[in-house]
Write a protein that holds these residues in place. Structure first.
Motif, PDB file in Angstrom:
ATOM      1  N   UNK A  61       0.743  -1.286  -0.132  1.00  0.00           N
ATOM      2  CA  UNK A  61       0.120   0.061  -0.109  1.00  0.00           C
ATOM      3  C   UNK A  61       0.926   1.412  -0.214  1.00  0.00           C
ATOM      4  N   UNK A  62       1.983   1.354   1.056  1.00  0.00           N
ATOM      5  CA  UNK A  62       2.751   2.530   0.942  1.00  0.00           C
ATOM      6  C   UNK A  62       3.513   2.641  -0.453  1.00  0.00           C
ATOM      7  N   UNK A  63       4.046   1.487  -1.268  1.00  0.00           N
ATOM      8  CA  UNK A  63       4.629   1.618  -2.589  1.00  0.00           C
ATOM      9  C   UNK A  63       3.733   2.313  -3.456  1.00  0.00           C
ATOM     10  N   UNK A  64       2.343   2.022  -3.516  1.00  0.00           N
ATOM     11  CA  UNK A  64       1.400   2.402  -4.421  1.00  0.00           C
ATOM     12  C   UNK A  64       1.180   3.612  -4.061  1.00  0.00           C
ATOM     13  N   UNK A  65       1.062   4.375  -2.818  1.00  0.00           N
ATOM     14  CA  UNK A  65       1.081   5.812  -2.580  1.00  0.00           C
ATOM     15  C   UNK A  65       2.299   6.380  -2.888  1.00  0.00           C
ATOM     16  N   UNK A  66       3.479   5.904  -2.788  1.00  0.00           N
ATOM     17  CA  UNK A  66       4.551   6.383  -3.192  1.00  0.00           C
ATOM     18  C   UNK A  66       4.700   6.611  -4.549  1.00  0.00           C
ATOM     19  N   UNK A  67       4.368   5.796  -5.453  1.00  0.00           N
ATOM     20  CA  UNK A  67       4.034   5.852  -7.017  1.00  0.00           C
ATOM     21  C   UNK A  67       2.958   7.016  -7.522  1.00  0.00           C
ATOM     22  N   UNK A  68       2.019   7.230  -6.351  1.00  0.00           N
ATOM     23  CA  UNK A  68       0.915   8.149  -6.885  1.00  0.00           C
ATOM     24  C   UNK A  68       1.608   9.570  -6.179  1.00  0.00           C
ATOM     25  N   UNK A  69       2.628   9.558  -5.464  1.00  0.00           N
ATOM     26  CA  UNK A  69       2.891  11.019  -4.848  1.00  0.00           C
ATOM     27  C   UNK A  69       4.420  11.207  -5.774  1.00  0.00           C
ATOM     28  N   UNK A  70       4.602  10.569  -6.698  1.00  0.00           N
ATOM     29  CA  UNK A  70       5.830  11.137  -7.353  1.00  0.00           C
ATOM     30  C   UNK A  70       6.032  12.492  -7.433  1.00  0.00           C
ATOM     31  N   UNK A  71       7.276  13.241  -6.850  1.00  0.00           N
ATOM     32  CA  UNK A  71       7.478  14.554  -7.224  1.00  0.00           C
ATOM     33  C   UNK A  71       6.294  15.431  -6.495  1.00  0.00           C
ATOM     34  N   UNK A  72       5.507  15.042  -5.874  1.00  0.00           N
ATOM     35  CA  UNK A  72       4.454  15.941  -5.256  1.00  0.00           C
ATOM     36  C   UNK A  72       5.215  17.001  -3.992  1.00  0.00           C
ATOM     37  N   UNK A  73       4.823  18.164  -4.397  1.00  0.00           N
ATOM     38  CA  UNK A  73       5.349  19.189  -3.454  1.00  0.00           C
ATOM     39  C   UNK A  73       4.823  19.134  -1.879  1.00  0.00           C
ATOM     40  N   UNK A  74       3.691  18.879  -1.821  1.00  0.00           N
ATOM     41  CA  UNK A  74       3.000  18.812  -0.261  1.00  0.00           C
ATOM     42  C   UNK A  74       3.959  17.998   0.671  1.00  0.00           C
ATOM     43  N   UNK A  75       3.694  18.383   1.743  1.00  0.00           N
ATOM     44  CA  UNK A  75       4.325  17.849   2.932  1.00  0.00           C
ATOM     45  C   UNK A  75       3.665  16.577   3.020  1.00  0.00           C
ATOM     46  N   UNK A  76       4.430  15.494   3.327  1.00  0.00           N
ATOM     47  CA  UNK A  76       3.676  14.176   3.611  1.00  0.00           C
ATOM     48  C   UNK A  76       4.228  13.527   5.104  1.00  0.00           C
ATOM     49  N   UNK A  77       3.144  13.302   5.837  1.00  0.00           N
ATOM     50  CA  UNK A  77       3.572  12.739   6.966  1.00  0.00           C
ATOM     51  C   UNK A  77       3.256  11.216   7.266  1.00  0.00           C
ATOM     52  N   UNK A  78       4.113  10.557   7.693  1.00  0.00           N
ATOM     53  CA  UNK A  78       4.033   9.216   7.888  1.00  0.00           C
ATOM     54  C   UNK A  78       3.512   8.742   9.361  1.00  0.00           C
ATOM     55  N   UNK A  79       2.499   8.192   9.444  1.00  0.00           N
ATOM     56  CA  UNK A  79       2.295   7.666  10.942  1.00  0.00           C
ATOM     57  C   UNK A  79       3.098   6.199  11.056  1.00  0.00           C
ATOM     58  N   UNK A  80       3.359   6.067  12.333  1.00  0.00           N
ATOM     59  CA  UNK A  80       4.042   4.627  12.959  1.00  0.00           C
ATOM     60  C   UNK A  80       3.215   3.809  12.437  1.00  0.00           C
ATOM     61  N   UNK A  81       3.559   2.519  11.984  1.00  0.00           N
ATOM     62  CA  UNK A  81       2.790   1.291  11.738  1.00  0.00           C
ATOM     63  C   UNK A  81       2.263   0.884  12.989  1.00  0.00           C
ATOM     64  N   UNK A  82       0.993   0.319  12.895  1.00  0.00           N
ATOM     65  CA  UNK A  82       0.173  -0.156  14.302  1.00  0.00           C
ATOM     66  C   UNK A  82       1.094  -1.136  15.109  1.00  0.00           C
ATOM     67  N   UNK A  83       2.156  -1.913  14.476  1.00  0.00           N
ATOM     68  CA  UNK A  83       2.903  -2.533  15.107  1.00  0.00           C
ATOM     69  C   UNK A  83       4.423  -2.046  15.601  1.00  0.00           C
ATOM     70  N   UNK A  84       4.934  -2.170  16.479  1.00  0.00           N
ATOM     71  CA  UNK A  84       6.032  -1.519  17.034  1.00  0.00           C
ATOM     72  C   UNK A  84       7.163  -1.997  16.158  1.00  0.00           C
ATOM     73  N   UNK A  85       7.321  -1.549  15.039  1.00  0.00           N
ATOM     74  CA  UNK A  85       8.474  -2.077  14.081  1.00  0.00           C
ATOM     75  C   UNK A  85       9.076  -0.817  13.410  1.00  0.00           C
ATOM     76  N   UNK A  86      10.141  -0.340  14.001  1.00  0.00           N
ATOM     77  CA  UNK A  86      10.819   0.819  13.433  1.00  0.00           C
ATOM     78  C   UNK A  86      11.388   0.685  12.086  1.00  0.00           C
ATOM     79  N   UNK A  87      11.539  -0.514  11.670  1.00  0.00           N
ATOM     80  CA  UNK A  87      12.307  -0.670  10.123  1.00  0.00           C
ATOM     81  C   UNK A  87      11.225  -0.220   9.329  1.00  0.00           C
ATOM     82  N   UNK A  88       9.796  -0.757   9.579  1.00  0.00           N
ATOM     83  CA  UNK A  88       8.724  -0.811   8.617  1.00  0.00           C
ATOM     84  C   UNK A  88       8.338   0.732   8.749  1.00  0.00           C
ATOM     85  N   UNK A  89       8.631   1.390   9.701  1.00  0.00           N
ATOM     86  CA  UNK A  89       8.403   2.727   9.761  1.00  0.00           C
ATOM     87  C   UNK A  89       9.222   3.627   8.803  1.00  0.00           C
ATOM     88  N   UNK A  90      10.643   3.135   9.099  1.00  0.00           N
ATOM     89  CA  UNK A  90      11.609   3.751   8.220  1.00  0.00           C
ATOM     90  C   UNK A  90      11.309   3.530   6.730  1.00  0.00           C
TER      91      UNK A  90
END
Ligand code: PEP
Ligand code: MN
Length: 351
Positions: free
Chosen positions: A114-143
């Motif tokens: 889902x994140x990759x699909x969003x990234x593809x849709x956000x190509x070059x967008x100038x708006x700020x994008x905020x990424x919430x942490x994933x529901x599970x405590x996984x820092x690597x997934x967040x990064x």
């Protein structure tokens, strides 16, 4: 990873505040809340247009129908508007209606497809994008999610700490696990992190203490759910506050200096360094004795793990820690770790 700063406008350089209802329910609810928040000096307005609900039957948001209301908030109050996007279609629609800030929700961050699909849709967008942490405590997934959005060329990236779900709910709706956003900050220092006390606490009375804790941890901003009539909210009613209450909460927050300015703290840190040196010294001495015990066990054909001795240590030290004002759980964890290393060293000896 090269993440650029978010650069959001605000009266004070920090913290930046985003406020607004969990969901955009009606035009009237959106406009009443937005006008009240703008009057209090808020610059950024949030409202959910597409709502991920745990179970079917909850209010799932109005979708496109509610986007003109956000546009109206922009036009009439001058605030920037923010909403959650979970699919490329959401991105397209939000941008079409002039939404300024997009955020990726916790359930979406947990799903790399889902994140990759969003990234593809956000190509070059100038708006700020905020990424919430994933529901599970996984820092690597967040990064990982931040990297995907960053790789899409989004320059204004930020992170939102909204806590982590757990099976047994105690005080918090989502456990804060502060060490995770702190580690995110250590790994990627130039990404702004804001805290979402509403979704961490799940309760109105926890918003103020959580905001203060977030600031004390050095977070850059806050995103708080605020509704003109919280008890009547269609989603997350228990964790929303009126704009008046939010204004009061923000007014009592203490913003501490991030930089070290006093001699005093330098002296105190020196003391801590010395104590840490002694701690490591003591641990090394303890390990040496452990190895001697290992030798003894080897010569007397004893097993390494002596359960009764282990339990005795955990119990005795836990109680001792409590008496001295250190959480019993913390002491237990420390001694579990020390014991694990002792066992490892004895295994070496016995080989
Ligand atoms: C929200 O911000 O309303 C929301 C659904 O948050 P989260 O993704 O953190 O659960
Ligand atoms: Mn919500």
């Amino acid at each position: 990873m090269e993440l650029k700063s978010l650069n959001l406008p605000s009266d004070n350089p920090r913290p930046f505040i985003i406020a607004g209802p969990c969901s955009a329910e009606t035009e009237e609810q959106v406009m009443t809340t937005a006008k009240a928040l703008a009057k209090k000096g808020c610059h950024m307005f949030r409202a959910g247009i597409w709502k991920p609900r745990t179970k079917p039957g909850g209010f799932e948001g109005h979708g496109e129908k509610a986007l003109p209301w956000l546009k109206q908030v922009k036009d009439e109050t001058g605030m920037l508007v923010a909403t959650e996007v979970a699919t490329p279609e959401h991105v397209e629609l939000a941008l079409k209606y002039g939404v300024d800030i997009l955020w990726i929700g916790a359930r979406t961050t947990a799903n790399p497809f889902a994140v990759q699909a969003l990234a593809d849709a956000l190509q070059g967008v100038e708006n700020p994008v905020l990424v919430k942490n994933p529901v599970n405590p996984d820092l690597e997934l967040w990064i990982g999610a931040l990297e995907r959005i960053n790789n899409a060329g989004v320059k204004k990236l930020g992170a939102i700490h909204r806590g982590f779900s757990s099976y047994d709910k105690k005080i918090y709706r989502n456990l804060p696990m502060w060490q995770i956003p702190i580690e995110l900050h250590r790994r990627i220092p130039n990404i702004p992190i804001c805290c979402d006390p509403s979704h961490i606490g799940g309760r109105r009375d926890l918003i103020a203490p959580l905001c203060q804790q977030a600031l004390d941890m050095g977070m850059d901003g806050l995103i708080v759910e605020s509704h003109c009539n919280p008890d009547a909210a269609w989603s997350d009613a228990s964790q929303q506050v009126t704009p008046d209450i939010l204004d009061y909460i923000l007014s009592i927050l203490v913003i501490r200096e991030k930089v070290v300015t006093t001699e005093n703290i330098i002296a105190l840190r020196k003391q801590i360094d010395e104590i840490d040196d002694s701690l490591i010294d003591l641990l090394a001495r303890r390990m040496r004795i452990s190895r001697e015990i290992g030798q003894y066990k080897k010569e007397h054909s004893m097993t390494i793990i002596q359960a009764s001795r282990y339990n005795e240590i955990l119990e005795k030290r836990g109680a001792q820690g409590s008496l001295m004002g250190i959480g019993a759980d913390c002491i237990k964890e420390i001694f579990e770790t020390i014991h694990e290393e002792s066992v490892r060293q004895q295994v070496e000896v016995m080989k």
